[in-house]
Scaffold this motif. Structure first.
Motif, PDB file in Angstrom:
ATOM      1  N   GLY A 128      27.120  42.591  49.487  1.00  0.00           N
ATOM      2  CA  GLY A 128      27.373  43.009  47.872  1.00  0.00           C
ATOM      3  C   GLY A 128      26.949  44.129  47.647  1.00  0.00           C
ATOM      4  N   ASN A 129      28.091  45.119  47.108  1.00  0.00           N
ATOM      5  CA  ASN A 129      27.764  46.389  46.834  1.00  0.00           C
ATOM      6  C   ASN A 129      27.384  46.674  45.382  1.00  0.00           C
ATOM      7  OD1 ASN A 129      28.020  49.285  46.522  1.00  0.00           O
ATOM      8  ND2 ASN A 129      30.109  49.573  46.882  1.00  0.00           N
ATOM      9  N   TRP A 130      26.326  46.923  45.024  1.00  0.00           N
ATOM     10  CA  TRP A 130      26.052  46.932  43.639  1.00  0.00           C
ATOM     11  C   TRP A 130      26.180  48.124  42.809  1.00  0.00           C
ATOM     12  CZ3 TRP A 130      20.315  44.716  43.253  1.00  0.00           C
ATOM     13  CH2 TRP A 130      20.323  43.429  43.658  1.00  0.00           C
ATOM     14  N   LYS A 131      26.898  49.198  43.661  1.00  0.00           N
ATOM     15  CA  LYS A 131      27.144  50.541  43.125  1.00  0.00           C
ATOM     16  C   LYS A 131      25.981  51.147  42.054  1.00  0.00           C
ATOM     17  CE  LYS A 131      31.602  49.179  43.559  1.00  0.00           C
ATOM     18  NZ  LYS A 131      33.132  49.412  43.323  1.00  0.00           N
ATOM     19  N   MET A 132      26.231  51.389  41.193  1.00  0.00           N
ATOM     20  CA  MET A 132      24.992  52.130  40.161  1.00  0.00           C
ATOM     21  C   MET A 132      24.634  51.104  39.194  1.00  0.00           C
ATOM     22  SD  MET A 132      24.396  56.036  38.960  1.00  0.00           S
ATOM     23  CE  MET A 132      25.251  55.910  37.227  1.00  0.00           C
TER      24      MET A 132
ATOM     25  N   GLY B 100      31.038  56.097  53.772  1.00  0.00           N
ATOM     26  CA  GLY B 100      32.707  56.539  53.355  1.00  0.00           C
ATOM     27  C   GLY B 100      33.084  55.558  52.281  1.00  0.00           C
ATOM     28  N   HIS B 101      32.411  55.084  51.358  1.00  0.00           N
ATOM     29  CA  HIS B 101      33.026  54.188  50.437  1.00  0.00           C
ATOM     30  C   HIS B 101      33.879  55.113  49.705  1.00  0.00           C
ATOM     31  CE1 HIS B 101      33.526  52.177  46.709  1.00  0.00           C
ATOM     32  NE2 HIS B 101      33.226  50.860  47.362  1.00  0.00           N
ATOM     33  N   SER B 102      35.036  54.370  49.432  1.00  0.00           N
ATOM     34  CA  SER B 102      36.032  55.323  48.545  1.00  0.00           C
ATOM     35  C   SER B 102      35.754  55.886  47.423  1.00  0.00           C
ATOM     36  CB  SER B 102      37.329  54.357  48.139  1.00  0.00           C
ATOM     37  OG  SER B 102      36.892  53.393  47.190  1.00  0.00           O
TER      38      SER B 102
ATOM     39  N   TYR C 113      37.764  47.251  54.953  1.00  0.00           N
ATOM     40  CA  TYR C 113      38.966  47.581  54.685  1.00  0.00           C
ATOM     41  C   TYR C 113      39.147  47.458  52.825  1.00  0.00           C
ATOM     42  CZ  TYR C 113      43.956  47.385  53.263  1.00  0.00           C
ATOM     43  OH  TYR C 113      45.008  48.015  52.587  1.00  0.00           O
ATOM     44  N   GLU C 114      39.044  48.356  52.248  1.00  0.00           N
ATOM     45  CA  GLU C 114      38.989  48.407  50.797  1.00  0.00           C
ATOM     46  C   GLU C 114      40.403  49.215  50.195  1.00  0.00           C
ATOM     47  OE1 GLU C 114      35.140  47.175  49.267  1.00  0.00           O
ATOM     48  OE2 GLU C 114      34.922  49.531  49.495  1.00  0.00           O
ATOM     49  N   PRO C 115      41.577  48.451  50.209  1.00  0.00           N
ATOM     50  CA  PRO C 115      42.808  49.179  49.512  1.00  0.00           C
ATOM     51  C   PRO C 115      42.115  49.881  48.257  1.00  0.00           C
ATOM     52  CG  PRO C 115      43.083  46.785  49.403  1.00  0.00           C
ATOM     53  CD  PRO C 115      41.688  47.018  50.332  1.00  0.00           C
TER      54      PRO C 115
ATOM     55  N   ALA D  24      42.780  48.331  44.814  1.00  0.00           N
ATOM     56  CA  ALA D  24      42.300  46.843  44.439  1.00  0.00           C
ATOM     57  C   ALA D  24      40.779  46.756  44.101  1.00  0.00           C
ATOM     58  CB  ALA D  24      42.492  46.271  45.657  1.00  0.00           C
ATOM     59  N   ILE D  25      40.287  48.113  44.180  1.00  0.00           N
ATOM     60  CA  ILE D  25      38.577  48.137  43.993  1.00  0.00           C
ATOM     61  C   ILE D  25      38.540  48.225  42.387  1.00  0.00           C
ATOM     62  CG2 ILE D  25      36.702  49.310  44.123  1.00  0.00           C
ATOM     63  CD1 ILE D  25      37.631  50.438  46.905  1.00  0.00           C
ATOM     64  N   GLY D  26      37.876  47.303  41.809  1.00  0.00           N
ATOM     65  CA  GLY D  26      37.220  47.104  40.396  1.00  0.00           C
ATOM     66  C   GLY D  26      38.470  46.997  39.398  1.00  0.00           C
ATOM     67  N   THR D  27      39.648  46.594  39.851  1.00  0.00           N
ATOM     68  CA  THR D  27      40.982  46.457  39.274  1.00  0.00           C
ATOM     69  C   THR D  27      41.358  45.178  38.869  1.00  0.00           C
ATOM     70  OG1 THR D  27      42.239  46.481  41.009  1.00  0.00           O
ATOM     71  CG2 THR D  27      42.128  48.834  40.183  1.00  0.00           C
TER      72      THR D  27
ATOM     73  N   GLY E 260      37.568  44.183  51.173  1.00  0.00           N
ATOM     74  CA  GLY E 260      36.877  44.465  49.779  1.00  0.00           C
ATOM     75  C   GLY E 260      37.991  44.926  48.621  1.00  0.00           C
ATOM     76  N   GLY E 261      37.643  44.671  47.608  1.00  0.00           N
ATOM     77  CA  GLY E 261      38.537  45.089  46.568  1.00  0.00           C
ATOM     78  C   GLY E 261      38.926  43.498  45.652  1.00  0.00           C
ATOM     79  N   SER E 262      37.878  43.573  44.662  1.00  0.00           N
ATOM     80  CA  SER E 262      38.235  42.393  43.540  1.00  0.00           C
ATOM     81  C   SER E 262      38.206  41.101  44.264  1.00  0.00           C
ATOM     82  CB  SER E 262      39.413  42.598  42.660  1.00  0.00           C
ATOM     83  OG  SER E 262      39.505  43.963  41.980  1.00  0.00           O
ATOM     84  N   VAL E 263      37.097  41.124  45.028  1.00  0.00           N
ATOM     85  CA  VAL E 263      36.953  39.507  45.796  1.00  0.00           C
ATOM     86  C   VAL E 263      35.973  38.862  44.668  1.00  0.00           C
ATOM     87  CG1 VAL E 263      35.745  38.260  47.782  1.00  0.00           C
ATOM     88  CG2 VAL E 263      36.898  40.400  48.053  1.00  0.00           C
TER      89      VAL E 263
ATOM     90  N   ALA F 236      33.492  39.834  53.354  1.00  0.00           N
ATOM     91  CA  ALA F 236      33.797  40.552  52.438  1.00  0.00           C
ATOM     92  C   ALA F 236      32.685  41.539  51.917  1.00  0.00           C
ATOM     93  CB  ALA F 236      34.137  39.490  51.182  1.00  0.00           C
ATOM     94  N   LEU F 237      33.318  42.879  51.396  1.00  0.00           N
ATOM     95  CA  LEU F 237      32.235  43.721  50.622  1.00  0.00           C
ATOM     96  C   LEU F 237      32.745  43.234  49.189  1.00  0.00           C
ATOM     97  CD1 LEU F 237      30.288  46.022  50.765  1.00  0.00           C
ATOM     98  CD2 LEU F 237      32.141  47.459  51.195  1.00  0.00           C
ATOM     99  N   VAL F 238      31.774  43.062  48.352  1.00  0.00           N
ATOM    100  CA  VAL F 238      32.112  42.438  47.118  1.00  0.00           C
ATOM    101  C   VAL F 238      31.383  43.300  46.107  1.00  0.00           C
ATOM    102  CG1 VAL F 238      31.792  40.444  45.514  1.00  0.00           C
ATOM    103  CG2 VAL F 238      31.843  40.177  47.943  1.00  0.00           C
ATOM    104  N   GLY F 239      32.076  44.121  45.191  1.00  0.00           N
ATOM    105  CA  GLY F 239      31.545  44.674  44.083  1.00  0.00           C
ATOM    106  C   GLY F 239      31.050  44.138  42.779  1.00  0.00           C
ATOM    107  N   GLY F 240      32.030  43.873  41.752  1.00  0.00           N
ATOM    108  CA  GLY F 240      31.570  43.374  40.689  1.00  0.00           C
ATOM    109  C   GLY F 240      30.859  41.893  40.605  1.00  0.00           C
ATOM    110  N   ALA F 241      31.701  41.186  41.690  1.00  0.00           N
ATOM    111  CA  ALA F 241      31.308  39.625  41.528  1.00  0.00           C
ATOM    112  C   ALA F 241      29.800  39.607  42.157  1.00  0.00           C
ATOM    113  CB  ALA F 241      32.305  39.109  42.376  1.00  0.00           C
TER     114      ALA F 241
HETATM  115  P1  PGA Z   1      35.273  45.476  43.580  1.00  0.00           P
HETATM  116  O1  PGA Z   1      34.588  46.477  44.427  1.00  0.00           O
HETATM  117  O2  PGA Z   1      34.760  43.981  44.064  1.00  0.00           O
HETATM  118  O3  PGA Z   1      34.509  45.212  42.195  1.00  0.00           O
HETATM  119  O4  PGA Z   1      36.380  45.719  43.428  1.00  0.00           O
HETATM  120  C1  PGA Z   1      34.340  46.321  45.721  1.00  0.00           C
HETATM  121  C2  PGA Z   1      34.000  47.649  46.356  1.00  0.00           C
HETATM  122  O5  PGA Z   1      33.869  48.801  45.841  1.00  0.00           O
HETATM  123  O6  PGA Z   1      33.322  47.745  47.456  1.00  0.00           O
END
Ligand code: PGA
Length: 244
Positions: A9-13, A96-98, A166-168, A171-174, A201-204, A221-226
Motif C-alpha cells: 500500500g502506497n499511502w502517498k502524502m 522511482g515512483h512516477s 509496473y505502473e502505467p 492508470a494511476i489514480g484515474t 499498480g494503477g487503480s487496483v 500489487a502496488l495499491v494507492g487509493g484503495a
Molecule cells: P492508485 O495509485 O492505486 O491510486 O492508482 C497507485 C500508485 O501510485 O502506486
C-alpha cells in the motif's frame, strides 16, 4: 498463476503518525490469515514511519519508505537515507515512483542510485516503472520499459530483495486500469529484462484485484487509493492470498 504475492500500500502524502499507528495495527488484525501466504507492506509518509512500525508490532506487516536518498548523509535538504530508515525498523523503500519522476525530477539515473544505496544497507526495494499515455499511444511502451528497467538492471548488484512495480502512468489514480492483456504483456517484457517479482499498480481495487493478480507474470500489487481504507486494503490482500 503467480508463485508469490506481495501486496504493498502506497499511502502517498496521506496519514500522519497517529492515524498510521492505528491503521497498521487494525490492518494487521484484519489480515492475520492472509499474511500467512503473502507479504503485506505499507508505505506511509516519512514522518509516519516510526508510528507505523510501532503499530505493526510483532505482526508480519512490513513498513517501507516511499523514497530513500543515495547518500549515507550530507547536505541534502528534505531527504532521508537508507540507514536512517533502517534505524526506525523500516524494511524497504519504493524508488522511482512516477509521481517522483513527473513532479520532482526523478530520472532513471537517480532511481538506480537510490536503489543501489537502499540495497547496500539491506533494505528491500520496489522500483517503479511505467509509460505515459502518449507513449503507449505512440507504440513506445516496450521501448520505455526497456530504458527504465534497463537502468535498474544495469545498476543492480544481485536480485535478492528487489521487486519492480509496473505502473502505467495513465492508470494511476484515474480509476482506469490496464487491460489484463496489457498488464500481462508489460510484465512479461519486464521479466525478460530483469527476472524479479513484478507488481502491478494503477487503480487496483477490491473488485479488479483478483483478475489482475491471477495473471501469470503478476506477482502482487502496488495499491494507492484503495490502501487508505483498512477494509478495501484487506480485501485486496485477500485476493492476493487466493492468487498465491
Ligand atoms: P492508485 O495509485 O492505486 O491510486 O492508482 C497507485 C500508485 O501510485 O502506486
Amino acid at each position: 498463476m503467480a508463485i508469490a504475492q506481495l501486496i504493498a500500500g502506497n499511502w502517498k502524502m496521506f496519514k500522519g503518525p497517529a492515524q498510521a499507528r492505528s491503521f497498521v495495527a487494525a490492518l494487521a488484525d484484519a489480515t492475520v490469515e492472509q499474511a500467512e501466504s503473502l507479504d503485506i507492506v505499507v508505505c506511509p509518509p516519512a514522518v509516519s514511519l516510526a508510528a507505523a512500525v510501532d503499530g505493526a508490532g510483532a505482526s508480519r506487516t512490513q513498513i517501507f519508505g516511499q523514497n530513500v536518498h543515495w547518500a549515507e548523509s550530507g547536505a541534502f535538504t528534505g531527504e532521508v537515507s537508507g540507514s536512517m530508515l533502517r534505524e526506525l525498523g523500516v524494511s524497504g523503500a519504493i524508488v522511482g515512483h512516477s509521481e517522483r519522476r513527473q513532479l520532482f525530477g526523478e530520472t532513471d539515473e537517480t532511481t538506480a542510485a537510490r536503489m543501489v544505496a537502499a540495497r547496500g544497507v539491506g533494505l528491500q526495494v520496489i522500483a517503479c516503472v511505467g509509460e505515459l499515455e502518449a507513449e503507449r499511444e505512440a507504440g513506445e511502451t516496450e521501448r520505455v520499459l526497456e530504458r527504465q528497467v534497463g537502468a535498474i538492471a544495469e545498476a543492480a548488484d544481485g536480485l535478492e530483495g528487489l521487486v519492480v512495480a509496473y505502473e502505467p502512468i495513465w492508470a494511476i489514480g484515474t480509476g482506469r486500469t490496464a487491460t489484463l492483456e496489457q498488464a500481462q504483456e508489460a510484465h512479461a517484457v519486464i521479466k525478460r529484462l530483469l527476472p524479479v517479482p513484478v507488481l502491478y499498480g494503477g487503480s487496483v481495487k477490491p473488485d479488479n484485484a483478483a483478475e489482475l493478480l491471477a495473471l501469470p507474470d503478476v506477482d502482487g500489487a502496488l495499491v494507492g487509493g484503495a490502501s487508505l481504507d483498512v477494509d478495501s486494503f484487506a480485501a485486496v490482500c485477500t485476493a492476493g492470498a487466493r492468487a498465491a
